[in-house]
Design a protein around this motif. Structure first.
Motif, short mmCIF file in Angstrom:
data_model
loop_
_atom_site.label_atom_id
_atom_site.label_comp_id
_atom_site.label_asym_id
_atom_site.label_seq_id
_atom_site.Cartn_x
_atom_site.Cartn_y
_atom_site.Cartn_z
N ILE A 74 0.89 -1.15 0.00
CA ILE A 74 0.00 0.00 0.00
C ILE A 74 0.93 1.20 0.00
N VAL A 75 0.81 2.04 -1.02
CA VAL A 75 1.80 3.10 -1.22
C VAL A 75 1.13 4.45 -1.35
N SER A 76 1.92 5.51 -1.14
CA SER A 76 1.44 6.87 -1.32
C SER A 76 1.16 7.12 -2.80
N GLN A 77 0.44 8.18 -3.08
CA GLN A 77 0.15 8.53 -4.47
C GLN A 77 1.44 8.81 -5.24
N GLU A 78 2.42 9.41 -4.59
CA GLU A 78 3.70 9.71 -5.24
C GLU A 78 4.42 8.42 -5.66
N VAL A 79 4.42 7.42 -4.79
CA VAL A 79 5.03 6.13 -5.13
C VAL A 79 4.22 5.45 -6.23
N ALA A 80 2.90 5.48 -6.14
CA ALA A 80 2.05 4.89 -7.17
C ALA A 80 2.33 5.54 -8.53
N ASP A 81 2.53 6.85 -8.53
CA ASP A 81 2.83 7.55 -9.78
C ASP A 81 4.15 7.07 -10.37
N ALA A 82 5.14 6.79 -9.52
CA ALA A 82 6.43 6.27 -10.01
C ALA A 82 6.24 4.90 -10.66
N PHE A 83 5.48 4.03 -10.03
CA PHE A 83 5.20 2.71 -10.62
C PHE A 83 4.46 2.88 -11.95
N LYS A 84 3.47 3.77 -11.98
CA LYS A 84 2.67 3.99 -13.18
C LYS A 84 3.53 4.51 -14.33
N MET A 85 4.47 5.39 -14.02
CA MET A 85 5.32 5.98 -15.04
C MET A 85 6.37 4.98 -15.55
N LEU A 86 6.99 4.23 -14.62
CA LEU A 86 8.12 3.37 -14.99
C LEU A 86 7.74 1.95 -15.38
N ALA A 87 6.64 1.44 -14.85
CA ALA A 87 6.29 0.04 -15.10
C ALA A 87 4.79 -0.13 -15.35
N PRO A 88 4.23 0.63 -16.29
CA PRO A 88 2.77 0.58 -16.48
C PRO A 88 2.24 -0.79 -16.91
N ASP A 89 3.06 -1.59 -17.57
CA ASP A 89 2.61 -2.91 -18.02
C ASP A 89 2.82 -4.01 -16.98
N ASP A 90 3.49 -3.67 -15.89
CA ASP A 90 3.84 -4.66 -14.88
C ASP A 90 3.01 -4.56 -13.60
N VAL A 115 -7.08 3.25 -2.58
CA VAL A 115 -7.68 2.81 -1.32
C VAL A 115 -7.69 3.97 -0.34
N THR A 116 -8.56 3.86 0.62
CA THR A 116 -8.62 4.84 1.70
C THR A 116 -8.00 4.21 2.93
N VAL A 117 -7.11 4.93 3.56
CA VAL A 117 -6.52 4.48 4.82
C VAL A 117 -7.18 5.31 5.92
N GLU A 118 -7.88 4.61 6.79
CA GLU A 118 -8.63 5.29 7.83
C GLU A 118 -7.74 6.23 8.64
N GLY A 119 -8.19 7.46 8.77
CA GLY A 119 -7.47 8.45 9.56
C GLY A 119 -6.36 9.16 8.79
N ALA A 120 -6.13 8.79 7.55
CA ALA A 120 -5.07 9.42 6.75
C ALA A 120 -5.70 10.27 5.65
N PRO A 121 -5.37 11.55 5.61
CA PRO A 121 -5.96 12.41 4.58
C PRO A 121 -5.33 12.20 3.19
N GLU A 122 -4.13 11.61 3.15
CA GLU A 122 -3.44 11.40 1.88
C GLU A 122 -4.11 10.29 1.08
N ARG A 123 -3.83 10.28 -0.22
CA ARG A 123 -4.33 9.22 -1.09
C ARG A 123 -3.31 8.09 -1.12
N TYR A 124 -3.81 6.86 -1.16
CA TYR A 124 -2.96 5.68 -1.21
C TYR A 124 -3.45 4.74 -2.31
N CYS A 125 -2.58 3.84 -2.72
CA CYS A 125 -2.93 2.83 -3.72
C CYS A 125 -2.33 1.50 -3.32
N ILE A 126 -3.03 0.44 -3.69
CA ILE A 126 -2.48 -0.91 -3.60
C ILE A 126 -1.75 -1.15 -4.91
N VAL A 127 -0.54 -1.73 -4.83
CA VAL A 127 0.22 -2.07 -6.02
C VAL A 127 0.15 -3.58 -6.21
#
Length: 138
Positions: free
Chosen positions: A10-26, A32-44
């Motif tokens: 489960i990663v921050s949006q910034e980390v998710a963006d790095a995966f999306k940019m460098l390894a979009p086919d992989d 996802v929402t992490v309870e109590g956290a205002p930031e956006r997160y993603c499952i990779v």
């Protein structure tokens, strides 16, 4: 952060963006929402599962027992210490999980470098290619 049995990152949006940019086919990215956290997160989710374990150069292999109640574990490893993969068998994947040890989440050097540039991720990287370092530094 990780979730689930196979340790799904489960990663921050910034980390998710790095995966999306460098390894979009992989990878697949699921917001996802992490309870109590205002930031956006993603499952990779690593899309590629590759038969790439270099069993001869791993330090220790612990296979699932023959009588394991889960037939999907047949031929797989419960744990591997000193994991080594054969990068020639990685099929060009930048992100993958080894077929017989899906607990491992493997990224290329380029992905590792990009993630380290983001910094403060709370994760560590362990090299899984090349010769294993001998204990005691010799």
């Amino acid at each position: 952060m990780f979730a689930g049995v196979e340790r799904v990152p489960i990663v921050s949006q910034e980390v998710a963006d790095a995966f999306k940019m460098l390894a979009p086919d992989d990878v697949q990215l699921f917001p996802v929402t992490v309870e109590g956290a205002p930031e956006r997160y993603c499952i990779v989710n690593a899309l590629k599962t590759v038969d790439c374990i270099d069993e001869a150069n791993c330090e220790g292999l612990q296979p699932y027992e023959q009588d394991d109640p889960h037939p999907e574990h047949q031929g797989a490893y419960r744990w591997i210490s000193g994991l080594r993969i054969d990068s020639a068998k990685a099929e060009g994947a930048l992100v993958l999980r080894p077929m017989k040890f899906k607990t491992a989440f493997i990224v290329s050097e380029a992905i590792k470098d990009a993630l380290e540039q983001i910094g403060n991720l709370g994760i560590s990287f362990e090299r899984v290619t090349g010769p294993r370092k001998k204990k005691g530094g010799h």
